[in-house]
Design an enzyme around this catalytic site. Structure first.
Site, PDB file in Angstrom:
ATOM      1  N   CYS A   6      60.137 -20.400 157.603  1.00 53.77           N
ATOM      2  CA  CYS A   6      59.130 -20.887 158.550  1.00 53.77           C
ATOM      3  C   CYS A   6      57.728 -20.870 157.908  1.00 53.77           C
ATOM      4  O   CYS A   6      57.601 -20.934 156.676  1.00 53.77           O
ATOM      5  CB  CYS A   6      59.164 -20.095 159.857  1.00 53.77           C
ATOM      6  N   ASP A  45      57.109 -13.060 165.503  1.00 62.04           N
ATOM      7  CA  ASP A  45      56.484 -13.451 166.774  1.00 62.04           C
ATOM      8  C   ASP A  45      56.352 -12.243 167.683  1.00 62.04           C
ATOM      9  O   ASP A  45      55.406 -12.145 168.463  1.00 62.04           O
ATOM     10  CB  ASP A  45      57.300 -14.555 167.445  1.00 62.04           C
TER      11      ASP A  45
HETATM   12  C1  RUB Z   1      56.370 -19.601 164.039  1.00 63.07           C
HETATM   13  C2  RUB Z   1      57.034 -18.386 163.461  1.00 63.07           C
HETATM   14  C3  RUB Z   1      56.219 -17.525 162.537  1.00 63.07           C
HETATM   15  C4  RUB Z   1      55.553 -16.399 163.358  1.00 63.07           C
HETATM   16  C5  RUB Z   1      54.529 -15.642 162.543  1.00 63.07           C
HETATM   17  O1  RUB Z   1      57.155 -20.262 165.018  1.00 63.07           O
HETATM   18  O2  RUB Z   1      58.164 -18.057 163.766  1.00 63.07           O
HETATM   19  O3  RUB Z   1      57.012 -16.931 161.569  1.00 63.07           O
HETATM   20  O4  RUB Z   1      54.921 -16.942 164.494  1.00 63.07           O
HETATM   21  O5  RUB Z   1      53.450 -16.479 162.198  1.00 63.07           O
HETATM   22  P1  RUB Z   1      56.592 -21.612 165.695  1.00 63.07           P
HETATM   23  P2  RUB Z   1      51.989 -15.872 161.932  1.00 63.07           P
HETATM   24  O6  RUB Z   1      56.336 -22.589 164.609  1.00 63.07           O
HETATM   25  O7  RUB Z   1      57.708 -22.026 166.616  1.00 63.07           O
HETATM   26  O8  RUB Z   1      55.344 -21.238 166.473  1.00 63.07           O
HETATM   27  O9  RUB Z   1      52.158 -14.874 160.850  1.00 63.07           O
HETATM   28  O10 RUB Z   1      51.137 -17.034 161.507  1.00 63.07           O
HETATM   29  O11 RUB Z   1      51.527 -15.240 163.204  1.00 63.07           O
END
Ligand code: RUB
Length: 323
Positions: free
Chosen positions: A130, A199
């Site tokens: 991701c 998340d």
């Molecule tokens: C995003 C996702 C990321 C976390 C952490 O999912 O799973 O790994 O949110 O991101 P989506 P961060 O694209 O569905 O929002 O470290 O930037 O908070």
């Protein structure tokens, strides 16, 4: 009549729901920014009206996506900063609180990056899933320390956020190998770390992150590759201390079906009575498959994250926007 929310709140909520604003930290930052704007522009006629307007704005933002706890944590933090006897005082205290939140978020991410970078050695290869700004912060800090780092980047179906990660890494001149999700196990042999974001983190140390994280972690364990989760403390989910589970967002069938006109491969375009499409956006990685959770307060084995949660959240009862 329900109190009006500022058009910026509405626009931000729509952008979050439709994933033009996405990723847990970015969502929290955007929500705090929207609340600050709402507070500054509020034309409430009384302190009570101001407070109920803020609650309505927070509810609008809260109802967008269910899984990233950074969103309710941000809303709660800002609303708890409403302080003053007059609308003018409330406006400035709330806006200041939101702005302090945003500064803290940025600092926490930078600090977490420095801590996470200590786990990366010169020449290491990192596999990502991701797009996580917390995870990228660790790589950025390692590069700043003068280490050479390479990356194997999983595409991350269905929305291919891996491409955002690859783009960022290329901007930093990191050599990237982009692979489809199904190739991950094969390429784990070339990786020194799996590095993902989160998340939400539950009290038992479970990590809730983009769908596919749990399978990646299981494969990494089997291959002996350590799994590192980069997550600011804003990702700690206080409700899980009292037995609540984390809601997993189910997204639209369209993201899975071949409704994209640019696709040259024909395929299923709609579900019917006998064809069900399931599209969960996140999954749960149990603590035994995670080696370290890296926060701005240091790195933790997942099983001990609950002590940090208690310290930071104490007993949280109810949500301020439900008052
Ligand atoms: C995003 C996702 C990321 C976390 C952490 O999912 O799973 O790994 O949110 O991101 P989506 P961060 O694209 O569905 O929002 O470290 O930037 O908070």
């Amino acid at each position: 009549d329900p109190p009006d929310v500022d058009p910026v709140v509405d626009a931000t909520a729509t952008d979050i729901a439709e994933m033009r604003i996405r990723g847990a930290a970015t969502i929290a930052d955007a929500a705090a920014e929207a609340l600050a704007t709402h507070a500054k522009r509020s034309e409430a006629s009384s302190p009570e009206a101001f407070r109920s307007g803020m609650r309505a704005a927070a509810r609008r933002l809260y109802e967008t996506r269910p899984t990233a706890v950074s969103l309710p944590n941000a809303l709660r933090y800002v609303l708890q900063g409403m302080d003053g006897e007059t609308v003018a005082e409330l406006r400035s205290s709330t806006a200041a609180r939101a702005e302090a939140f945003r500064r803290d978020l940025e600092q926490a991410q930078a600090k977490l990056g420095e801590i996470g970078a200590n786990r990366l050695r010169d020449g290491d290869v990192v596999m990502t899933h991701c797009h996580s700004t917390d995870a990228l912060s660790c790589i950025e800090a390692a590069l700043e320390d003068g280490k050479h780092v390479e990356a194997i980047v999983k595409e991350t179906r269905p929305r291919k956020q891996g491409h955002i990660t690859a783009e960022q890494l290329r901007e930093w001149d990191v050599p990237v190998t982009l692979i489809v999700d199904n190739a991950a196990r094969r390429y784990l042999d070339d990786a020194d770390h799996v590095l993902v974001g989160a998340d939400s983190i539950a009290a038992d140390g479970s990590v809730i992150n983009k769908i596919g994280t749990s399978g990646l972690a299981v494969n990494a364990r089997e291959r002996g590759v350590p799994v590192m989760v980069a997550a600011q403390t804003i990702k700690l989910h206080p409700d899980t201390m009292t037995g609540h589970t984390v809601a997993i967002e189910m997204r639209e069938e369209n993201e899975v079906l071949s409704t994209d006109e640019r696709s040259e491969i024909t395929g299923l375009e709609e579900a019917d009575d006998g064809l069900i499409v399931e599209n969960p956006a996140f999954d749960v990685t149990p603590p035994r498959h995670v080696d370290a959770i890296v926060t701005e307060r240091g790195q933790f084995p997942p099983e001990s994250i609950v002590t940090l949660m208690r310290e930071l959240f104490g007993e949280t009862i109810g949500e301020p926007w439900e008052a």
